[in-house]
Design a protein around this motif. Structure first.
Motif, short mmCIF file in Angstrom:
data_model
loop_
_atom_site.label_atom_id
_atom_site.label_comp_id
_atom_site.label_asym_id
_atom_site.label_seq_id
_atom_site.Cartn_x
_atom_site.Cartn_y
_atom_site.Cartn_z
N UNK A 1 6.79 -0.85 -8.11
CA UNK A 1 5.76 0.18 -7.94
C UNK A 1 4.76 0.15 -9.09
N UNK A 2 5.27 -0.12 -10.30
CA UNK A 2 4.37 -0.17 -11.44
C UNK A 2 3.46 -1.39 -11.38
N UNK A 3 3.98 -2.47 -10.80
CA UNK A 3 3.18 -3.69 -10.73
C UNK A 3 2.09 -3.61 -9.67
N UNK A 4 2.29 -2.75 -8.71
CA UNK A 4 1.33 -2.71 -7.60
C UNK A 4 0.19 -1.76 -7.90
N UNK A 5 -0.96 -1.99 -7.28
CA UNK A 5 -2.07 -1.09 -7.50
C UNK A 5 -1.77 0.29 -6.96
N UNK A 6 -2.30 1.28 -7.64
CA UNK A 6 -2.06 2.66 -7.23
C UNK A 6 -3.21 3.11 -6.32
N UNK A 7 -3.09 2.73 -5.04
CA UNK A 7 -4.17 3.07 -4.11
C UNK A 7 -4.38 4.57 -3.94
N UNK A 8 -3.31 5.36 -3.89
CA UNK A 8 -3.52 6.79 -3.69
C UNK A 8 -4.44 7.40 -4.74
N UNK A 9 -4.34 6.87 -5.96
CA UNK A 9 -5.21 7.37 -7.02
C UNK A 9 -6.67 7.12 -6.66
N UNK A 10 -6.90 6.00 -6.00
CA UNK A 10 -8.27 5.68 -5.62
C UNK A 10 -8.70 6.50 -4.41
N UNK A 11 -7.74 6.78 -3.52
CA UNK A 11 -8.08 7.61 -2.36
C UNK A 11 -8.53 8.99 -2.83
N UNK B 1 0.84 -1.20 0.00
CA UNK B 1 0.00 0.00 0.00
C UNK B 1 0.87 1.25 0.00
N UNK B 2 1.89 1.24 0.85
CA UNK B 2 2.73 2.43 0.99
C UNK B 2 3.56 2.68 -0.26
N UNK B 3 4.01 1.59 -0.90
CA UNK B 3 4.78 1.77 -2.13
C UNK B 3 3.97 2.53 -3.17
N UNK B 4 2.66 2.25 -3.18
CA UNK B 4 1.78 2.99 -4.09
C UNK B 4 1.85 4.48 -3.79
N UNK B 5 1.96 4.81 -2.50
CA UNK B 5 1.98 6.23 -2.13
C UNK B 5 3.28 6.90 -2.50
N UNK B 6 4.36 6.11 -2.64
CA UNK B 6 5.62 6.77 -3.01
C UNK B 6 6.01 6.48 -4.45
N UNK B 7 5.05 5.90 -5.20
CA UNK B 7 5.36 5.55 -6.59
C UNK B 7 5.81 6.77 -7.38
N UNK B 8 5.13 7.89 -7.18
CA UNK B 8 5.45 9.09 -7.95
C UNK B 8 6.90 9.51 -7.75
N UNK B 9 7.36 9.43 -6.51
CA UNK B 9 8.75 9.82 -6.21
C UNK B 9 9.71 8.89 -6.94
N UNK B 10 9.37 7.60 -6.93
CA UNK B 10 10.24 6.64 -7.61
C UNK B 10 10.30 6.96 -9.11
N UNK B 11 9.15 7.26 -9.71
CA UNK B 11 9.13 7.59 -11.14
C UNK B 11 10.00 8.81 -11.42
N UNK B 12 9.92 9.81 -10.53
CA UNK B 12 10.72 11.02 -10.73
C UNK B 12 12.21 10.71 -10.69
N UNK B 13 12.61 9.94 -9.67
CA UNK B 13 14.03 9.61 -9.53
C UNK B 13 14.50 8.87 -10.78
N UNK B 14 13.66 7.98 -11.25
CA UNK B 14 14.00 7.22 -12.44
C UNK B 14 14.14 8.14 -13.65
N UNK B 15 13.23 9.07 -13.75
CA UNK B 15 13.28 10.00 -14.88
C UNK B 15 14.59 10.78 -14.87
N UNK B 16 14.99 11.24 -13.69
CA UNK B 16 16.22 12.01 -13.60
C UNK B 16 17.43 11.14 -13.92
N UNK B 17 17.38 9.88 -13.56
CA UNK B 17 18.48 8.98 -13.92
C UNK B 17 18.50 8.80 -15.44
#
Lengths: 345, 634
Positions: free
Chosen positions: B578-588, B510-526
């Motif tokens: 993070x991509x494989x997991x459901x994005x709960x925050x979107x549902x919240x 659940x929590x990984x879903x909440x930090x998915x956006x940060x992970x995507x950003x870090x990846x983008x910068x890499x």
């Protein structure tokens, strides 16, 4: 079968006179318990080969940790063999479908404590996909059979150990199984319950069902089992018909009633003359079970204080009078008459 | 609430992404399923091979799969699933989960202490409060009941008497999921009703009466209500022929009242508050900007870190073919006052049938002040309506921007304007809307040197409203879906882990879903090789050396290469997870819709439902295999 280490097993196989249907077959069955890292902790079972045939009561005997429970769990598919195979009704033990014909009473009755007896049986009936009508009928029968009519609406948490055991037995019989596996069926039961359980097991056998039980209660095993396997440290030590295994070949037993002291000494004389050795000539003692059952039955017939046998009384006389009435019920007649009809169905 | 482009997708667009199929939910779901199957097979084979040897292991795996298709799936019986569900339900009830309902009632009772009564928009405060409280309570409950049940049954050995009956692993898993879902539903329904009553009751109030009233020269009456609940309204009443007075107050704290006075009575009757609880069904347009010099541009003026500041989103599977994500999030684009810059919205389907009493325009603009200006009033803006084909345009309508509130403008059917040749009164639907039903809206800032910010979702027409109760129910359906998601993950983990570990892992998911956006950003910068702190290892070094985020990493080349390599592996793996997991925050987030008075789009709910169903199936099969291949008595 090439590593068949048990000579006893092959020896015992011809003991069955006619070729009968095999219900359970273990082939070279071994089980090693491992820890989390896959290291061997203990070898619970070593190359076990047994065959349980249709219509017999088969006992697994052995001290704690001898592999009895492991064997039962392997047969049920609760554990997977490390090597070897278990076949139940010619199906692999891990197949769910074999359970349609199996009834299992675990060591302790692992039931849901928040359900009542009726709910419990109804629940297990549903697990056999029985229709509502079938379930009601079957639950009714079983509650009567195990004698829990008075407590059917109470939650199992309020039950005594013996009552829980009875519900456990009833759930094992819900599907009218062909094979019944009983893990320590008599623990926690009072002598009456034990007797009833034994009668029931015999009754099931008479209906053509196969019973596999394991127990430390040697007397019970002796009373009901047709064949036994004795396990120790995971290995099969003995296998055969109870009557054969227990028969003391060179001792003769004579039971007689109303002999005078004179007659006894004459008989001893005769034996000696024929070269025999008299070990003892004595009044037999009944078992504690017989004494107890007799007292309870008497008390049920005539409630009130019972005259205690004093030191002056001959204890053997009362025990001896108890013995004949108890003996027949051990073999074919149920202990209490009211169960007769239910057990016979 | 700022809507992002993905929020506007219809269900079909989301599922198939017509122009970017690689990012579509369908493809992602299929790939995830295939991957899960492959990983399952390989893992299953490795375990079986380790236990039984390579060839026997293969046979064992094949047997399990065959049994699933031949016996276990077809043999699954409704009656058994029902019996097991009922058991799970009873068990959960017995474990006193109903306490949660009690906790909720207590929270509601004490809510008054924490909810600011002076808030400008109490409805938003109340609704988001109850929805958030329900959401987290229910998810927590789902977490607890789902993770501990199977491990407890294994520990008490009650499962022995179940698996020795002809019960399929499928039935055990489904029984749990359905049973727990029923428990959750039984809690959610009364909680929903209580919340609804709480919101309704909490916002309901009346004003003691009229504080002052004065007849104007034109015969109308203007006055003020009394000051109650930290606000008061001004109003204008008009008299009909019989002498009855009637009118409505202005909007304060998001609502208004009707006021009437019968001719033969002395008392003013103030109606209940209306308009606070709404579910606007917006009709959005597309947006482009004009730059300071009047050139067309897709982006407005950036007044700071409006773009590029996070939110690159997941590029879905495109990354596999080496394409990295573009900025996904849209923040505000600004238009400057006193020059040609403007924001231009084009609305479709503007027909008299949809808008019978004129055009209700709603705007939620942001103001950026480059200088103090007139500090005691809001920035001024203008709206001009324009026919995209003929160029006919209305005169500019001025308004004052209410920040953090939705400005409402009712555009009348007849407006003064210029039809391209001469000034005359223009008819909205005949002159300003083109043949395709399109209408352009031009928004400018009037104050020189000040800026107005807008996104696509911030200016919209409101053809109709849905009942608030239904919208509220939709928010609860979204919570229900999240609950199902958590339950299915909890049950899955509990089939092979003990209760506490299963709960922890579900929580991590659940929590990984909440930090998915940060992970995507870090990846983008890499990916674009931009120094932005780097991955975990690089960040750690920077923290130790107290280096700034945006400088090159100050170590020798080799070390830098190693650190970056390790980081890439870690970040890419996290990205995959993070991509494989459901994005709960979107549902919240659906709670935000309800709180802000927007109708929760049907497509959004359908998307969430589809995702939930997909994960339910996935976890169901994983649970099945775990339960099937484990030794219950071990």
């Amino acid at each position: 079968m090439e590593t068949n280490t048990s000579a006893v097993a092959t020896e015992a196989a011809p003991a069955s006179p006619v070729e009968r249907e095999v219900v359970i077959e273990t082939r070279n069955l071994s089980k090693i318990y491992r820890d989390f890292w896959g290291r061997k902790k203990v070898q619970a079972l070593k190359s076990l080969d047994i065959e349980v045939q249709k219509g017999e009561i088969f006992g697994l005997l052995g001290p704690n940790g001898s592999g009895k429970s492991t064997t039962i769990k392997l047969i049920l598919g609760l554990l997977f063999p490390t090597s070897g195979r278990v076949l139940v009704f010619d199906k692999d033990a891990t197949e769910t479908r074999k359970n349609e014909r199996i009834g299992y009473l675990p060591e302790e009755s692992y039931l849901y404590k928040f359900l009542t007896a009726e709910e419990t049986l109804d629940f297990y009936g549903r697990l056999f996909d029985m229709s509502g009508e079938d379930r009601r009928r079957r639950v009714e029968e079983l509650i009567k059979l195990v004698g829990l009519e008075h407590a059917r609406h109470r939650q199992l948490r309020e039950y005594s150990k013996g009552m829980t055991r009875r519900v456990g037995l009833a759930q094992a019989l819900i599907n009218d199984p062909d094979l019944i596996m009983l893990d320590e069926p008599t623990t926690g039961l009072d002598p009456i319950g034990t007797r009833e359980m034994k009668d029931l097991i015999l009754n099931l056998r008479d209906q053509g069902k196969t019973v596999l039980l394991c127990s430390h209660q040697l007397a019970d095993v002796q009373d009901v089992c047709d064949r036994v396997a004795i396990l120790h440290q995971g290995e099969l030590k003995e296998l055969g018909r109870v009557s054969d295994l227990l028969k003391v070949q060179d001792v003769t037993e004579v039971h007689a009633r109303g002999l005078s002291e004179q007659a006894k000494s004459e008989i001893a004389e005769v034996i000696r003359r024929h070269g025999g050795e008299v070990e003892s000539i004595d009044n037999p003692t009944a078992t504690m079970e017989d004494l107890f059952l007799n007292i309870v039955r008497e008390s049920e017939a005539r409630p009130g204080a019972r005259r205690l046998s004093t030191a002056g009384d001959d204890p053997a006389a009362s025990a001896a009078s108890a013995a004949p009435s108890a003996e027949p019920s051990a073999s074919d007649q149920p202990a209490s008459p009211k169960r007769d009809g239910d057990a016979a169905e | 609430m700022t809507l992002q482009p993905e929020d506007f997708w219809s269900y079909g667009e989301w599922l198939l992404r017509p122009n970017a199929f690689l990012r579509s939910a369908l493809l992602q779901g299929v790939v995830l399923t295939v991957l899960a199957i492959l990983v399952g097979l390989v893992l299953g084979y490795l375990l079986a091979a380790a236990r039984k040897g390579p060839s026997e292991g293969f046979y064992a795996v094949a047997r399990v799969i065959r049994e699933m298709f031949v016996f276990d799936l077809p043999g699954t019986s409704v009656r058994r699933v029902y019996a097991l569900s009922r058991l799970a339900f009873k068990e959960a009830i017995r474990r006193r989960v109903l306490v949660v309902a009690g906790v909720f009632v207590v929270i509601l009772l004490f809510a008054g202490w924490y909810l600011n009564p002076k808030s400008d928009d109490p409805a938003q405060l109340y609704i988001s409060f109850v929805l958030t409280a329900t959401n987290y309570l229910i998810l927590l409950l789902a977490l607890f009941i789902s993770c501990f049940s199977i491990p407890a049954d294994i520990q008490n050995k009650t499962l022995y008497t179940i698996v020795t009956k002809p019960v399929r692993p499928t039935e055990i898993v489904l029984g749990r999921i359905f049973g727990f879902a029923a428990v959750g539903t039984c809690l959610l329904v009364p909680m929903g009703l209580a919340s609804y009553l709480f919101v309704k009751g909490g916002l309901n109030h009346d004003h003691a009466g009229i504080q002052e009233i004065e007849q104007q020269a034109d015969g109308t009456y203007v006055g003020k209500t009394t000051y109650d609940r930290h606000h008061q309204h001004t109003f204008t009443l008009t008299a009909d022929e019989a002498g009855n007075l009637e009118g409505v107050t202005d909007i304060a704290q998001g609502h208004q009242h009707s006021i009437t006075k019968a001719a033969d009575s002395e008392t003013y009757v103030i109606g209940p508050p209306t308009g606070a609880l709404t579910a606007r069904v917006p009709s959005y347009g597309s947006l482009y900007f004009l730059s300071r010099t009047g050139q067309r541009s897709e982006q407005g003026i950036d007044t700071g870190q409006e773009k590029g500041d996070g939110g690159y989103g997941s590029a879905g599977l495109e990354r596999l073919i080496g394409r990295t994500s573009q900025a996904n999030r849209i923040e505000f684009g600004y238009v400057e006052g006193g020059n040609l810059s403007a924001g231009i919205y084009t609305f479709d389907d503007v027909t008299p049938g949809r808008y019978q009493d004129g055009l209700p325009l709603q705007m939620n603009l942001r103001a950026y002040r480059a200088h103090k200006g007139k500090i005691d009033r809001g920035l001024r803006g203008t709206v001009t309506l324009r026919n995209p084909d003929t160029g006919a345009a209305s005169n500019a309508l001025t308004f004052i921007v209410d920040e953090y509130e939705v400005d409402e403008l009712m555009i009348p059917e007849t407006l003064a304007g210029n039809d391209g040749q001469r000034n005359r009164d223009l008819n909205l639907f005949e002159d300003l809307v083109n043949e395709n039903g399109q209408l352009q809206l031009e928004i400018r800032c009037l104050d020189r040197g000040q800026y107005l910010g807008m996104t696509q979702g911030d200016v919209f027409l409101k053809p109709r409203e849905n009942p608030f109760a239904w919208n509220f129910a939709k928010a609860y359906i979204s919570i229900w879906l999240q609950m199902i998601m958590v339950i299915s993950f909890g049950v899955m983990f509990s089939t092979f882990l003990n209760g506490a570990v299963a709960m922890l892992l579900t929580l991590v998911c659940v929590l990984l879903g909440f930090s998915a956006e940060t992970i995507y950003d870090v990846r983008h910068h890499i990916d674009i090789n931009k120094p932005m702190g780097g991955g975990p290892l690089e960040s750690m070094i920077r923290i130790a050396k107290q280096d700034a985020m945006t400088t090159e990493l100050d170590v020798d080349t080799l070390t830098s290469k190693i650190v970056k390599g390790v980081d890439t592996v870690i970040v890419y793996s996290m990205d995959v997870v993070a991509t494989s997991l459901p994005n709960l925050p979107k549902m919240v987030e659906t709670a935000e819709y309800a709180a802000n008075g927007f109708d929760i789009f049907g497509s959004l709910l359908a998307r969430h439902a589809t995702t939930t169903l997909a994960y339910l199936l996935l976890t169901f099969f994983v649970s099945y295999f775990c339960l099937k291949t484990r030794e219950i008595a071990a």
